[in-house]
Design a protein around this motif. Structure first.
Motif, PDB file in Angstrom:
ATOM      1  N   VAL A   1       2.941  10.437 -17.178  1.00  0.00           N
ATOM      2  CA  VAL A   1       2.784   8.980 -17.224  1.00  0.00           C
ATOM      3  C   VAL A   1       3.113   8.466 -18.621  1.00  0.00           C
ATOM      4  CG1 VAL A   1       1.083   7.114 -17.100  1.00  0.00           C
ATOM      5  CG2 VAL A   1       1.153   8.863 -15.315  1.00  0.00           C
TER       6      VAL A   1
ATOM      7  N   LEU B   1       2.371   0.784 -16.520  1.00  0.00           N
ATOM      8  CA  LEU B   1       2.992   1.820 -15.708  1.00  0.00           C
ATOM      9  C   LEU B   1       2.125   2.126 -14.480  1.00  0.00           C
ATOM     10  CD1 LEU B   1       5.558   3.954 -16.260  1.00  0.00           C
ATOM     11  CD2 LEU B   1       3.625   5.396 -15.668  1.00  0.00           C
ATOM     12  N   TYR B   2       0.818   2.220 -14.657  1.00  0.00           N
ATOM     13  CA  TYR B   2      -0.070   2.450 -13.509  1.00  0.00           C
ATOM     14  C   TYR B   2       0.003   1.281 -12.529  1.00  0.00           C
ATOM     15  CZ  TYR B   2      -2.213   6.765 -15.150  1.00  0.00           C
ATOM     16  OH  TYR B   2      -2.431   8.066 -15.523  1.00  0.00           O
TER      17      TYR B   2
ATOM     18  N   LEU C   1       3.092   1.804 -10.515  1.00  0.00           N
ATOM     19  CA  LEU C   1       2.845   2.857  -9.527  1.00  0.00           C
ATOM     20  C   LEU C   1       2.067   2.304  -8.339  1.00  0.00           C
ATOM     21  CD1 LEU C   1       1.922   5.809 -11.906  1.00  0.00           C
ATOM     22  CD2 LEU C   1       3.944   5.672 -10.452  1.00  0.00           C
TER      23      LEU C   1
ATOM     24  N   LEU D   1       7.429   2.529  -8.706  1.00  0.00           N
ATOM     25  CA  LEU D   1       7.746   3.880  -9.149  1.00  0.00           C
ATOM     26  C   LEU D   1       7.022   4.858  -8.235  1.00  0.00           C
ATOM     27  CD1 LEU D   1       7.292   3.510 -13.021  1.00  0.00           C
ATOM     28  CD2 LEU D   1       9.447   3.795 -11.814  1.00  0.00           C
ATOM     29  N   LEU D   2       7.573   6.042  -8.094  1.00  0.00           N
ATOM     30  CA  LEU D   2       6.961   7.075  -7.263  1.00  0.00           C
ATOM     31  C   LEU D   2       6.365   8.159  -8.147  1.00  0.00           C
ATOM     32  CD1 LEU D   2       9.795   7.458  -4.612  1.00  0.00           C
ATOM     33  CD2 LEU D   2       7.712   6.091  -4.436  1.00  0.00           C
ATOM     34  N   SER D   3       5.246   8.714  -7.688  1.00  0.00           N
ATOM     35  CA  SER D   3       4.598   9.773  -8.450  1.00  0.00           C
ATOM     36  C   SER D   3       3.943  10.755  -7.492  1.00  0.00           C
ATOM     37  CB  SER D   3       3.558   9.189  -9.400  1.00  0.00           C
ATOM     38  OG  SER D   3       2.459   8.672  -8.669  1.00  0.00           O
TER      39      SER D   3
ATOM     40  N   ARG E   1      -1.008  13.362 -12.966  1.00  0.00           N
ATOM     41  CA  ARG E   1      -0.144  12.431 -12.227  1.00  0.00           C
ATOM     42  C   ARG E   1       1.219  12.513 -12.896  1.00  0.00           C
ATOM     43  NH1 ARG E   1      -0.208   9.881  -7.778  1.00  0.00           N
ATOM     44  NH2 ARG E   1      -2.398   9.443  -8.031  1.00  0.00           N
TER      45      ARG E   1
ATOM     46  N   VAL F   1       5.367  11.344 -12.699  1.00  0.00           N
ATOM     47  CA  VAL F   1       6.266  10.309 -12.196  1.00  0.00           C
ATOM     48  C   VAL F   1       7.623  10.922 -11.913  1.00  0.00           C
ATOM     49  CG1 VAL F   1       7.340   8.080 -12.722  1.00  0.00           C
ATOM     50  CG2 VAL F   1       5.034   8.576 -13.568  1.00  0.00           C
TER      51      VAL F   1
ATOM     52  N   SER G   1      12.895   7.902  -9.679  1.00  0.00           N
ATOM     53  CA  SER G   1      12.380   6.564  -9.395  1.00  0.00           C
ATOM     54  C   SER G   1      12.477   5.668 -10.632  1.00  0.00           C
ATOM     55  CB  SER G   1      10.945   6.615  -8.845  1.00  0.00           C
ATOM     56  OG  SER G   1      10.006   6.936  -9.845  1.00  0.00           O
TER      57      SER G   1
END
Length: 60
Positions: free
Chosen positions: A9, A23-24, A27, A32-34, A41, A43, A47
């Motif tokens: 992250v 960023l969270y 998500l 974005l994919l994680s 976590r 990323v 994405s």
């Protein structure tokens, strides 16, 4: 074959020039994919690239 598929992250936030909170938020919104591996976590780098492509209309 040294392509990186996942990043932390913190690294993703640094790549995009945003903070971890933003960023969270991205998500959570599905921008974005994680995935989780253990407690981490991570990323998907693809994405991040796709987000930039969408934002710039495919112009790098």
């Amino acid at each position: 074959m040294n392509e990186q598929y996942l990043c932390s992250v913190a690294d993703a936030a640094r790549m995009l020039g945003v903070g971890r909170t933003k960023l969270y938020d991205m998500l959570a919104k599905g921008e974005l994919l994680s995935m989780r591996i253990g407690t981490r976590r991570l990323v998907k780098v693809d994405s991040i690239k796709a987000l930039i492509e969408r934002a710039t209309g495919g112009v790098a």
